[in-house]
Structures are given as structure tokens and as C-alpha cells.
Design a protein around this motif. Structure first.
Motif, PDB file in Angstrom:
ATOM      1  N   ILE A 289      -4.736   2.837   2.888  1.00 46.09           N
ATOM      2  CA  ILE A 289      -4.036   2.794   4.477  1.00 46.09           C
ATOM      3  C   ILE A 289      -2.958   2.081   4.279  1.00 46.09           C
TER       4      ILE A 289
ATOM      5  N   SER B 172       0.843  -1.303   0.418  1.00 48.39           N
ATOM      6  CA  SER B 172      -0.011  -0.024   0.107  1.00 48.39           C
ATOM      7  C   SER B 172       0.858   1.283  -0.087  1.00 48.39           C
TER       8      SER B 172
ATOM      9  N   ASP C  54      -3.942  -2.488  -5.874  1.00 46.13           N
ATOM     10  CA  ASP C  54      -3.916  -2.694  -4.261  1.00 46.13           C
ATOM     11  C   ASP C  54      -4.507  -4.464  -3.741  1.00 46.13           C
TER      12      ASP C  54
ATOM     13  N   THR D  93      -5.069  -3.933   4.718  1.00 49.97           N
ATOM     14  CA  THR D  93      -5.773  -3.621   3.754  1.00 49.97           C
ATOM     15  C   THR D  93      -6.152  -5.561   3.592  1.00 49.97           C
TER      16      THR D  93
HETATM   17 MG   LIG Z   1      -1.683  -2.723   2.537  1.00 47.42          MG
END
Ligand SMILES: [Mg+2]
Ligand SMILES: Nc1nc2c(ncn2[C@@H]2O[C@H](COP(=O)(O)OP(=O)(O)OP(=O)(O)O)[C@@H](O)[C@H]2O)c(=O)[nH]1
Length: 299
Positions: free
Chosen positions: A30, A17, A57, A38
Motif C-alpha cells: 500500500i 512501495s 519492501d 508500510t
Molecule cells: Mg511503503
């Protein structure tokens, strides 16, 4: 023109991320120092002059799923491989662990062109240590390229973008040039609150918590509401009654701290003053509840 989807996959906590945010120069996903931050796939759209790179992501691929939430994380991560034109597999600057090998197995099975990114190279003193690790990975799979980077210090990112562009298919852009993510504002806001929970609480609490934004009223769009600030009502779900007072803290101090930290980031994102109304509710065993988990990223 080139355009296509690039899945960023890897075990938990390797910096996927962070890498996405740094590539976009915008925070869409985040980040925390705890693994399994995540929880669902998030698109980050990078539009260049001659290419649109749509990064996915993904949640970290863990060794074993303990509950429905883990299963859902794995399902999301693996599904990104089906959608991808190119795969970016992220690892830390060490020899592969069992989890890395599990990720690699999925990358191999996808049959897609893959680039190996060795992240966090700022943590190793002698860069010579990287060479045997790179050679080791090169023997394990026919990676198109192996690129050492530091996402945090934005080192090696241009080289990574150039490498990705080489393997992107020709085609028109999928998204408008000014769009940076597929997630609605409400989901991003819920994620910001969850990020602060990961930063402020310990042990089981971040993992037992889910956040849902129930109301989002922007006075510019609803002048009839007669409000000065954007009103956001968010529910923090915990699994057990005993977790509620931990979230709230003595005299409400902890939740106040959480609210202030989250509000600061949300105001920066929206560029407007925000009234953040946080509530805590118990949703027993929500981590085993597939419908509830699915509802969280589809607001
Ligand atoms: Mg992540
Ligand atoms: N030293 C260093 N730390 C990094 C780098 N990239 C990420 N980190 C840190 O690694 C931790 C995890 O970062 P994330 O971006 O949340 O990792 P992730 O792979 O998305 O994790 P999950 O979502 O849990 O799978 C954070 O504390 C980051 O600050 C880097 O290049 N160098």
C-alpha cells in the motif's frame, strides 16, 4: 538462472512501495502521501525468463523510535538487509538528510552490493540539478550504480532491473512462477483497508489505527455457508475511545465511505463481489504492545 533477494530501503515516504508495485506491475504494497505507511516487510516476486528477483519492501527508516511500533518498523527494515543479496537504497532528488545518512550507515554495515536509486525525478525541472547530488552520493559510498528514476511515471525502471540482475547470485527460483507475494490474502485485504484509512483520515488517526481481518469466507470454498458474496469481517483497532466516533463519522457516513473505497479495491483484487463487514474496537496503547503488533502480519 539467477535468483535472489533485493531489499528496498530508505527513509519514510521516498516511494519504496510505489517502486515495488511499479516493478511488479501489480499492487502488493500500500501507498500513501503520509510517511510511515508500510509497517512490515512484504515480498514482491518478479519472475523473468532468466531471473527471479524477490524484492523486500520495508518500512521507512526514521531517525528516532518513539514507541514499540516504531521499534518494530526499524527492526523489520534492518532485518531485510541481512536477508538481501542486493540492496536498493531509495532517496529523493536532494542532498542527503540525517535520515538518509542513517539508512546509508546501515547499508554500509551490511557489506552488501548496493544500488542507489534517486526517485521522484519528475519533480525537478532541470535535470542538471541531479548531477551534483549524484556526485555527492558517489563520494559517500561505493554504490555499484546510481540510477535516477521516477517510480510514479515508470521512468528508468528497466535500467534498474538490468542493474539488479548483474549483482544477483546464480541459483534456482525460490518461488513458483505465478506467486507474486508472500503475504496471505487476509493480510493484503487488511492492508487495503489501512490504505484507505491513510487516505480518508487525518493527523493522528492513521497512526493510531491497526486493521485485522477476522473472517474471510469465500462461497466457492464454503458452499455450505450459502452466501453469494465473499464475506470479510475486519476489525479496525484504535487506541482511545475518543477515536472511535472519528472513524465512524456523523451518522456512520465516514466509515461507510471507507468501506466503499476498500470494497472496490478488494473486489478488483479478488475478481468477485464482496460483503465487507467493518467493526471498530478500542485496544488501549496497542502501539506499545509488541505481541499485538506482531500478530497483525501473521494471520
Ligand atoms: Mg511503503
Ligand atoms: N512525484 C512523484 N511522487 C512519487 C514517486 N514515487 C512515489 N511518489 C509518491 O510519494 C508518496 C509516498 O510513496 P510510498 O510509495 O508510500 O513511499 P514509501 O517510501 O513506501 O513510504 P513508507 O512506507 O511510509 O516508508 C506517495 O504520495 C507517492 O505517490 C515519483 O516517482 N514521483
Amino acid at each position: 538462472m539467477k535468483s535472489g533477494f533485493v531489499a528496498i530501503v530508505g527513509k519514510p515516504n521516498v516511494g519504496k512501495s510505489t517502486l515495488l508495485n511499479m516493478l511488479l506491475k501489480e499492487k502488493v504494497s500500500i501507498v500513501s502521501h503520509k510517511p510511515q505507511t508500510t509497517r512490515f516487510n512484504i515480498l514482491g516476486i518478479l519472475t523473468l525468463d532468466d531471473a527471479q528477483i524477490i524484492f523486500i519492501d520495508t518500512p521507512g527508516i526514521m531517525r528516532k523510535a518513539k514507541d514499540m511500533l516504531d521499534k518494530s518498523l526499524l527492526k523489520e527494515a534492518f532485518s531485510s538487509l541481512q536477508d538481501a543479496d542486493v540492496i536498493v537504497m531509495v532517496v529523493e532528488p536532494t542532498y542527503p538528510t540525517e535520515e538518509d545518512l542513517k539508512v546509508l550507515e546501515a547499508v554500509k554495515q551490511s557489506g552488501k552490493p548496493a544500488i542507489l536509486v534517486i526517485n521522484k525525478i519528475d519533480t525537478i525541472k532541470d535535470k542538471k540539478e541531479l548531477l551534483p547530488i549524484m556526485e555527492h552520493y558517489a563520494k559517500l559510498h561505493d554504490f555499484k550504480e546510481i540510477i535516477p528514476i521516477s517510480a510514479l511515471y515508470q521512468d528508468g525502471l528497466d535500467r534498474l532491473i538490468e542493474a539488479i540482475k548483474k549483482y544477483l547470485p546464480e541459483g534456482d527460483f525460490y518461488f513458483p512462477e505465478d506467486q507474486i507475494t508472500d503475504k496471505p490474502l487476509r493480510v493484503i485485504v487488511a492492508e487495503i483497508i489501512r490504505e484507505k484509512i491513510y487516505q480518508l483520515y487525518h493527523e493522528e488517526i492513521p497512526y493510531a489505527t491497526a486493521v485485522h481481518v477476522e473472517e474471510f469466507i469465500d462461497p466457492e470454498e464454503h458452499p455450505e455457508e450459502n452466501r453469494k458474496k465473499v464475506y470479510i469481517r475486519a476489525i479496525i483497532y484504535v487506541e482511545r475511545e475518543s477515536q472511535k466516533p472519528i472513524i465512524i463519522g456523523e451518522g456512520g457516513r465516514k466509515i461507510k465511505q471507507l468501506g466503499m473505497a476498500a470494497r472496490k479495491d478488494i473486489e478488483a483484487l479478488l475478481g468477485k463481489p464482496v460483503f465487507l463487514d467493518l467493526h471498530v474496537k478500542v485496544k488501549p496503547k496497542w502501539r506499545r504492545n509488541e505481541g499485538f503488533i506482531r500478530s497483525l502480519n501473521r494471520i
